[in-house]
Design a protein around this motif. Structure first.
Motif, PDB file in Angstrom:
ATOM      1  N   PRO A  53     -14.417  70.686 -20.696  1.00 54.05           N
ATOM      2  CA  PRO A  53     -13.584  70.237 -19.917  1.00 54.05           C
ATOM      3  C   PRO A  53     -12.716  69.214 -20.361  1.00 54.05           C
ATOM      4  N   LEU A  54     -11.503  69.039 -20.011  1.00 54.77           N
ATOM      5  CA  LEU A  54     -10.710  67.940 -20.274  1.00 54.77           C
ATOM      6  C   LEU A  54     -10.237  67.066 -18.941  1.00 54.77           C
ATOM      7  N   VAL A  55     -10.675  65.793 -18.949  1.00 54.33           N
ATOM      8  CA  VAL A  55     -10.200  64.895 -17.922  1.00 54.33           C
ATOM      9  C   VAL A  55      -9.020  64.275 -18.057  1.00 54.33           C
ATOM     10  N   VAL A  56      -7.947  64.444 -17.259  1.00 50.24           N
ATOM     11  CA  VAL A  56      -6.707  63.469 -17.439  1.00 50.24           C
ATOM     12  C   VAL A  56      -6.705  62.446 -16.522  1.00 50.24           C
ATOM     13  N   THR A  57      -6.766  61.194 -16.833  1.00 54.07           N
ATOM     14  CA  THR A  57      -6.873  60.285 -15.826  1.00 54.07           C
ATOM     15  C   THR A  57      -5.666  59.781 -14.967  1.00 54.07           C
ATOM     16  N   PRO A  58      -5.834  59.299 -13.659  1.00 50.81           N
ATOM     17  CA  PRO A  58      -4.469  58.793 -13.132  1.00 50.81           C
ATOM     18  C   PRO A  58      -3.769  58.064 -14.222  1.00 50.81           C
ATOM     19  N   GLU A  59      -3.975  57.220 -15.311  1.00 51.48           N
ATOM     20  CA  GLU A  59      -3.113  56.679 -15.986  1.00 51.48           C
ATOM     21  C   GLU A  59      -2.579  57.435 -17.143  1.00 51.48           C
ATOM     22  N   GLY A  60      -3.048  58.601 -17.221  1.00 52.73           N
ATOM     23  CA  GLY A  60      -2.356  59.568 -18.441  1.00 52.73           C
ATOM     24  C   GLY A  60      -3.087  59.498 -19.517  1.00 52.73           C
ATOM     25  N   SER A  61      -4.170  59.373 -19.722  1.00 54.95           N
ATOM     26  CA  SER A  61      -5.060  59.611 -20.983  1.00 54.95           C
ATOM     27  C   SER A  61      -6.231  60.716 -20.681  1.00 54.95           C
ATOM     28  N   GLY A  62      -6.476  61.403 -21.851  1.00 54.12           N
ATOM     29  CA  GLY A  62      -7.497  62.591 -21.677  1.00 54.12           C
ATOM     30  C   GLY A  62      -8.636  62.042 -22.108  1.00 54.12           C
ATOM     31  N   ILE A  63      -9.672  62.675 -21.569  1.00 56.14           N
ATOM     32  CA  ILE A  63     -11.180  62.422 -22.029  1.00 56.14           C
ATOM     33  C   ILE A  63     -11.729  63.664 -21.880  1.00 56.14           C
ATOM     34  N   GLN A  64     -12.583  64.137 -23.261  1.00 58.02           N
ATOM     35  CA  GLN A  64     -13.120  65.164 -23.703  1.00 58.02           C
ATOM     36  C   GLN A  64     -14.577  65.005 -23.792  1.00 58.02           C
ATOM     37  N   ASP A  65     -15.596  66.143 -23.537  1.00 59.82           N
ATOM     38  CA  ASP A  65     -16.931  66.311 -23.970  1.00 59.82           C
ATOM     39  C   ASP A  65     -17.734  65.754 -22.533  1.00 59.82           C
ATOM     40  N   SER A  66     -18.316  66.425 -21.957  1.00 51.58           N
ATOM     41  CA  SER A  66     -18.895  66.105 -20.677  1.00 51.58           C
ATOM     42  C   SER A  66     -19.723  65.142 -20.817  1.00 51.58           C
ATOM     43  N   THR A  67     -20.512  64.839 -21.530  1.00 51.20           N
ATOM     44  CA  THR A  67     -21.503  63.504 -21.394  1.00 51.20           C
ATOM     45  C   THR A  67     -20.443  62.099 -21.354  1.00 51.20           C
ATOM     46  N   PRO A  68     -19.642  62.179 -22.533  1.00 52.84           N
ATOM     47  CA  PRO A  68     -18.629  61.081 -22.705  1.00 52.84           C
ATOM     48  C   PRO A  68     -17.881  60.695 -21.424  1.00 52.84           C
ATOM     49  N   ILE A  69     -17.556  61.983 -20.817  1.00 54.62           N
ATOM     50  CA  ILE A  69     -16.584  62.148 -19.590  1.00 54.62           C
ATOM     51  C   ILE A  69     -17.396  61.216 -18.494  1.00 54.62           C
ATOM     52  N   ILE A  70     -18.671  61.602 -18.226  1.00 52.51           N
ATOM     53  CA  ILE A  70     -19.476  60.997 -17.204  1.00 52.51           C
ATOM     54  C   ILE A  70     -19.727  59.655 -17.418  1.00 52.51           C
ATOM     55  N   ASP A  71     -20.253  59.292 -18.567  1.00 51.31           N
ATOM     56  CA  ASP A  71     -20.452  57.831 -19.124  1.00 51.31           C
ATOM     57  C   ASP A  71     -19.173  56.817 -18.875  1.00 51.31           C
ATOM     58  N   ALA A  72     -17.792  57.233 -18.998  1.00 51.00           N
ATOM     59  CA  ALA A  72     -16.814  56.616 -18.856  1.00 51.00           C
ATOM     60  C   ALA A  72     -16.415  56.390 -17.344  1.00 51.00           C
ATOM     61  N   ILE A  73     -16.713  57.694 -16.657  1.00 51.04           N
ATOM     62  CA  ILE A  73     -16.227  57.543 -15.238  1.00 51.04           C
ATOM     63  C   ILE A  73     -17.165  56.582 -14.535  1.00 51.04           C
ATOM     64  N   GLU A  74     -18.440  56.611 -14.817  1.00 52.03           N
ATOM     65  CA  GLU A  74     -19.744  56.200 -14.284  1.00 52.03           C
ATOM     66  C   GLU A  74     -19.414  54.502 -14.395  1.00 52.03           C
ATOM     67  N   LYS A  75     -18.724  54.073 -15.544  1.00 58.92           N
ATOM     68  CA  LYS A  75     -18.308  52.476 -15.556  1.00 58.92           C
ATOM     69  C   LYS A  75     -17.371  52.189 -14.529  1.00 58.92           C
ATOM     70  N   LEU A  76     -16.427  53.050 -14.259  1.00 60.45           N
ATOM     71  CA  LEU A  76     -15.545  52.846 -13.209  1.00 60.45           C
ATOM     72  C   LEU A  76     -16.081  53.215 -11.601  1.00 60.45           C
ATOM     73  N   TYR A  77     -16.710  54.060 -11.557  1.00 63.31           N
ATOM     74  CA  TYR A  77     -17.427  54.490 -10.159  1.00 63.31           C
ATOM     75  C   TYR A  77     -18.794  54.339 -10.298  1.00 63.31           C
ATOM     76  N   PRO A  78     -19.550  53.143 -10.428  1.00 61.13           N
ATOM     77  CA  PRO A  78     -21.147  52.917 -10.574  1.00 61.13           C
ATOM     78  C   PRO A  78     -21.731  53.450  -9.299  1.00 61.13           C
ATOM     79  N   GLU A  79     -21.199  53.703  -8.170  1.00 58.18           N
ATOM     80  CA  GLU A  79     -22.147  53.817  -6.910  1.00 58.18           C
ATOM     81  C   GLU A  79     -21.625  55.121  -6.269  1.00 58.18           C
ATOM     82  N   PRO A  80     -22.440  55.738  -5.729  1.00 57.85           N
ATOM     83  CA  PRO A  80     -23.703  55.617  -5.995  1.00 57.85           C
ATOM     84  C   PRO A  80     -24.241  56.160  -7.348  1.00 57.85           C
ATOM     85  N   SER A  81     -24.993  55.409  -8.139  1.00 57.79           N
ATOM     86  CA  SER A  81     -25.397  55.504  -9.522  1.00 57.79           C
ATOM     87  C   SER A  81     -26.044  56.850  -9.561  1.00 57.79           C
TER      88      SER A  81
END
Length: 332
Positions: A53-81
């Motif tokens: 998958p490709l995730v396009v953020t609300p700020e207009g940047s792209g994140i790829q590769d499922s594990t780095p995507i989840i790692d990046a989003i988890e920092k922004l949305y830590p709950e529920p962990s």
């Protein structure tokens, strides 16, 4: 893009549905966009690699590769962990996430393209996804092209005449172990989904959608089947368990699958790449596994080692990893 995230993916991509399940669990506003001709311009604008998958953020940047995507989003949305508080369970969850992504993909890809019935089903669905308005003749031609291309790529996951029985036997063993573990809990690490759930589930969900593997899962593993359905829209139903309550049924998975199959393979794959070999063989339990090396897996092994190195207190973790045969590869 201020209204939320956009996930460009595919229903038949285990990594895409993995990320979608995570976003659903977190209740993060997002749109699910199929990767096809209509979304190609947006994909090319943000993607650095030709993968979903490709995730396009609300700020207009792209994140790829499922594990780095989840790692990046988890920092922004830590709950529920998605990370258990128990230090041992926390790392074991990450280990199973890696195992699901890398070894589970061998089960999925092999079963999807090994038999005529699965080839026909999968190629037809992919062709219809990429060309939803195609006429029957055009669709049939495209499906035939997809089938030929994908069947020719089974070597990529190590599927061949020698390894096919090992892949299928290993999956059946894993299915039984997983069904026993899930008999007393809704998710792998207790009453809410963990990092490991998302990685392993993405592969098994895809298998469930295919004729051969789907029949096996539906007929032989009722608790796994319930988990497959549950993870489509996962939710917190309670707390994570401690390692002491998880250990009786999770240790066999770690020992017989992760430590005996995956860790020796990924270590041998890394060594083959370092030595620029075109093919390598490694003993996995009672069998010899032979395939061409895979470049990405060495990178993901490095990421897993970084996670292990980041564990501050390994006093309780290392004996578990040692007992399961996983420690040496993580310390390399």
């Amino acid at each position: 893009m201020a209204d939320g995230y956009r996930i460009i993916g595919a229903e038949m991509s285990p990594y895409s549905v993995k990320v979608r399940s995570y976003f659903r669990y977190k209740a993060i506003p997002h749109q699910w966009i199929l990767r096809n001709a209509a979304s190609q311009v947006e994909f090319e604008k943000y993607a650095k690699m030709p993968i979903i998958p490709l995730v396009v953020t609300p700020e207009g940047s792209g994140i790829q590769d499922s594990t780095p995507i989840i790692d990046a989003i988890e920092k922004l949305y830590p709950e529920p962990s998605i990370h258990p508080d128990d230090a041992v369970a926390n790392f074991i969850s990450a280990l199973i996430e890696e195992f699901g992504d890398e070894w589970g993909n061998k089960w999925m890809f092999h079963y999807r393209w090994a038999r005529d019935v699965d080839q026909i089903s999968s190629a037809g669905r992919i062709a219809r996804m990429r060309g939803p308005k195609a006429g029957e003749q055009e669709h049939a031609a495209f499906a035939g092209q997809v089938r030929a291309r994908m069947v020719d790529r089974v070597w990529f996951v190590g599927s061949n005449a020698v390894t096919a029985p090992q892949i299928e036997g290993g999956f059946l063993e894993m299915l039984g172990l997983l069904d026993s573990h899930l008999a007393s809990r809704p998710y792998l690490f207790g009453r809410r989904p963990a990092f490991g759930d998302f990685g392993l589930w993405g592969q098994i969900y895809e298998m469930w959608t295919d004729p051969t593997a789907g029949a096996i899962i539906s007929g032989d593993a009722p608790h796994v089947l319930d988990w497959v359905h549950r993870m489509l829209w996962p939710k917190a139903e309670g707390k994570f368990e401690s390692w002491s309550t998880l250990q009786p049924t999770l240790m066999p998975i770690l020992t017989e699958q992760v430590g005996t199959q995956f860790m020796p393979w990924t270590s041998a794959n890394e060594k083959a790449l370092a030595e620029a070999k075109e093919e390598f063989s490694v003993r996995l339990g009672d069998n010899i596994w032979t395939q061409k090396p895979q470049k990405y897996h060495a990178r993901s092994l490095g990421m897993l080692r970084t996670r292990y190195a980041g564990v501050a207190d390994k006093a309780a973790l290392d004996p578990v990893l040692e007992a399961t045969g996983c420690l040496a590869a993580l310390r390399a």
